[in-house]
Design a protein around this motif. Structure first.
Motif, PDB file in Angstrom:
ATOM      1  N   THR A  23       0.706  -1.189  -0.017  1.00 49.05           N
ATOM      2  CA  THR A  23       0.070  -0.024  -0.080  1.00 49.05           C
ATOM      3  C   THR A  23       0.883   1.170  -0.058  1.00 49.05           C
ATOM      4  OG1 THR A  23      -1.592  -1.102   1.129  1.00 49.05           O
ATOM      5  CG2 THR A  23      -1.801   1.387   1.230  1.00 49.05           C
ATOM      6  N   THR A  27       1.043   4.014  -2.852  1.00 53.89           N
ATOM      7  CA  THR A  27       0.955   5.552  -2.656  1.00 53.89           C
ATOM      8  C   THR A  27       2.080   6.255  -3.162  1.00 53.89           C
ATOM      9  OG1 THR A  27      -0.235   4.687  -0.713  1.00 53.89           O
ATOM     10  CG2 THR A  27       0.590   7.030  -0.807  1.00 53.89           C
ATOM     11  N   THR A  37      -2.138   5.110  -9.728  1.00 57.58           N
ATOM     12  CA  THR A  37      -1.894   3.808  -8.900  1.00 57.58           C
ATOM     13  C   THR A  37      -2.022   2.517  -9.786  1.00 57.58           C
ATOM     14  OG1 THR A  37      -3.082   5.024  -7.107  1.00 57.58           O
ATOM     15  CG2 THR A  37      -2.864   2.552  -6.785  1.00 57.58           C
ATOM     16  N   LEU A  58      -5.578  -5.531   0.304  1.00 55.24           N
ATOM     17  CA  LEU A  58      -4.587  -4.891  -0.376  1.00 55.24           C
ATOM     18  C   LEU A  58      -5.090  -3.856  -1.278  1.00 55.24           C
ATOM     19  CD1 LEU A  58      -1.748  -3.856  -1.056  1.00 55.24           C
ATOM     20  CD2 LEU A  58      -1.667  -5.833  -2.730  1.00 55.24           C
ATOM     21  N   LEU A  61      -7.456  -0.983   0.330  1.00 54.30           N
ATOM     22  CA  LEU A  61      -6.499   0.059   1.006  1.00 54.30           C
ATOM     23  C   LEU A  61      -5.458   0.775   0.177  1.00 54.30           C
ATOM     24  CD1 LEU A  61      -5.212  -2.101   4.109  1.00 54.30           C
ATOM     25  CD2 LEU A  61      -6.847  -0.131   4.055  1.00 54.30           C
ATOM     26  N   ALA A  62      -4.978   0.313  -1.020  1.00 54.02           N
ATOM     27  CA  ALA A  62      -4.264   0.890  -2.088  1.00 54.02           C
ATOM     28  C   ALA A  62      -5.065   2.027  -2.831  1.00 54.02           C
ATOM     29  CB  ALA A  62      -3.636  -0.060  -3.046  1.00 54.02           C
TER      30      ALA A  62
END
Length: 186
Positions: A23, A27, A37, A58, A61-62
C-alpha cells in the motif's frame, strides 16, 4: 515447537506487513505519477503471493490511500465526476484483483513468472473493462480505448510490477516473512 494457532497468527502478521508495504509502495507511485496507482500490478502480485481475501484487502487499502493522496495532497476537486471516478476506480481495483485470481485458479504448479504474467494480463484487462464501463457513464471512452494510451499504461504498470516483484523478493531475502501464500488457501 509452534502451535497451529501461533503459525496462523504469524502468517496473518506476514500478510499484514505485505499489505501495508505494498500500500505504501502504491502510494509512492501515486505521488510520483500523479494519480497512476498501479492496480493491475498490485493485483497480479497479490494473486501470485497472497490469499484472495488479503489481495482484496490490499486493493481496497491501495485504493483508499490513492484517494486520500489525490484529494488531500494532490488537490483533486470534490465534484460529481471525481466522486464518480473514485467509485469507478474502487470497482476497477477490486475487479482487477478478481480477474487476476480467476486467471490463476487453474495454474497451480506453473512457474511463478508465468503465473505473474498471466495474472497481470488478466488483471489489466479486467481493470480496463471496468474503466471502460465507467467512462461510458462519466465520459472519456475515446481516451480509454486509445491504443497509444493503453500501450503506455500496460508498459508502465508492467514495469511497476517488475519493480514490486523485485522489492517483494528482495525484502523476503533480507528476512521479511513472505506473505501468506495461495497454496495455503487451497
Amino acid at each position: 515447537m509452534t502451535t497451529n494457532t501461533e503459525s496462523r497468527i504469524s502468517q496473518r502478521g506476514a500478510s499484514t506487513i505485505w499489505i501495508m508495504l505494498l500500500t505504501v509502495a502504491s502510494t509512492v507511485t501515486t505521488l510520483l505519477l500523479s494519480c497512476a496507482t498501479p492496480f493491475p500490478a498490485l493485483a497480479a502480485l497479490a494473486a501470485v503471493h497472497m490469499h484472495r481475501r488479503d489481495g482484496m484487502t490490499l486493493m481496497g487499502l491501495a485504493w483508499l490511500a490513492s484517494q486520500l493522496t489525490g484529494f488531500l495532497i494532490l488537490g483533486y476537486e470534490m465534484k460529481e465526476t471525481t466522486t464518480g471516478w473514485a467509485i469507478g476506480l474502487a470497482v476497477a481495483a477490486l475487479g482487477s484483483a478478481a480477474g487476476a485470481y480467476a486467471a490463476l485458479d487453474r495454474l497451480n504448479g506453473k512457474s511463478t513468472v508465468l503465473r505473474l504474467a498471466i495474472a497481470y494480463g488478466a488483471g489489466f484487462v479486467a481493470f480496463k473493462l471496468v474503466i471502460l464501463a465507467f467512462s461510458v457513464w462519466l465520459g472519456g471512452v475515446a481516451t480509454t480505448l486509445d491504443p497509444d494510451i493503453l500501450a503506455r499504461q500496460f508498459l508502465r504498470n508492467g514495469a511497476i510490477l517488475i519493480g514490486l516483484f523485485a522489492l517483494y523478493h528482495g525484502l523476503v531475502a533480507l528476512g521479511v516473512p513472505a506473505a501468506r501464500g495461495r497454496a495455503a488457501a487451497a
